[in-house]
Write a protein that holds these residues in place. Structure first.
Motif, PDB file in Angstrom:
ATOM      1  N   LYS A  16       7.008   6.061  -8.543  1.00  0.00           N
ATOM      2  CA  LYS A  16       6.353   5.145  -7.602  1.00  0.00           C
ATOM      3  C   LYS A  16       6.053   3.790  -8.243  1.00  0.00           C
ATOM      4  N   ARG A  20       7.637   0.180  -7.072  1.00  0.00           N
ATOM      5  CA  ARG A  20       6.747  -0.929  -6.716  1.00  0.00           C
ATOM      6  C   ARG A  20       7.110  -2.177  -7.525  1.00  0.00           C
ATOM      7  N   ASN A  21       7.353  -2.004  -8.838  1.00  0.00           N
ATOM      8  CA  ASN A  21       7.714  -3.137  -9.692  1.00  0.00           C
ATOM      9  C   ASN A  21       9.045  -3.761  -9.301  1.00  0.00           C
ATOM     10  N   ASN A  23       9.957  -4.062  -6.278  1.00  0.00           N
ATOM     11  CA  ASN A  23       9.752  -4.582  -4.916  1.00  0.00           C
ATOM     12  C   ASN A  23      10.591  -3.856  -3.879  1.00  0.00           C
ATOM     13  N   ARG A  26       8.717  -1.070   1.573  1.00  0.00           N
ATOM     14  CA  ARG A  26       7.756  -0.018   1.934  1.00  0.00           C
ATOM     15  C   ARG A  26       8.029   0.436   3.368  1.00  0.00           C
ATOM     16  N   ASP A  33       7.534   3.562  -1.016  1.00  0.00           N
ATOM     17  CA  ASP A  33       8.492   2.526  -1.387  1.00  0.00           C
ATOM     18  C   ASP A  33       9.862   3.173  -1.428  1.00  0.00           C
TER      19      ASP A  33
END
Length: 181
Positions: A16, A20-21, A23, A26, A33
């Protein structure tokens, strides 16, 4: 990485925080994500300019490893099974394993022309280039020595019968590898 399916499988294993890093989009319904699908990677990869990608990879290797001082460049052809059985020729430095480039072999041809095209892009001056028997050609030898300032190590087999006979005549029978086992 073997192709879009391997890239997609790798992406699905991201944690996760990694997603997220990067991008990743979502999903509003699940709040997760999401990574792109295999078909998304396929569509993206066919749009990549292979020569531009090669320049980026070579620069990245130099930034990471410093200047390339390997004395040997090995040229070899392979069939990329995860790329629709595409036949490609690659040039790799030894011992570092740096990739100098990859050249597809057009359908209905063999590695010889593709290898010469690839060799033109490789920094070969002062190096030894190792090639297998299919590349034991006058034009390839001339390109390496006269155009690019390299030396070569080419295999002699029955595809160059006269040259093989000449070498066997000039070299003593005990000279490796032409001597008895």
């Amino acid at each position: 990485v073997g192709g879009p399916s391997d890239i997609a499988a790798f992406a699905h294993r991201l944690t996760k925080p990694q997603r997220r890093n990067l991008n990743c989009r979502r999903n509003p319904q699940t709040g997760e994500d999401e990574v792109p699908s295999e078909s998304s990677y396929q569509r993206a990869l066919v749009r990549v300019d292979p020569l531009a990608f090669e320049r980026v990879i070579r620069q990245w290797q130099e930034d990471l490893l410093g200047p390339d001082t390997d004395p040997l460049v090995v040229l070899d052809g392979k069939v990329a099974k995860n790329a629709g059985q595409q036949n490609v020729v690659s040039a790799i430095s030894v011992p570092s394993g740096r990739v100098h480039g990859v050249q597809p072999v057009p359908d209905g041809t063999n590695e010889i022309t593709a290898a010469r095209t690839l060799l033109e892009r490789c920094p070969l001056e002062g190096r030894l280039v190792s090639l297998d028997a299919i590349h034991t050609q006058d034009e390839t030898a001339r390109q390496l020595v006269q155009d690019q300032g390299a030396d070569y190590l080419m295999t002699l087999k029955d595809n160059q019968k006269l040259l093989l006979q000449t070498a066997q005549t000039l070299l003593p029978g005990s000279f490796f590898p032409s001597g008895p086992a």
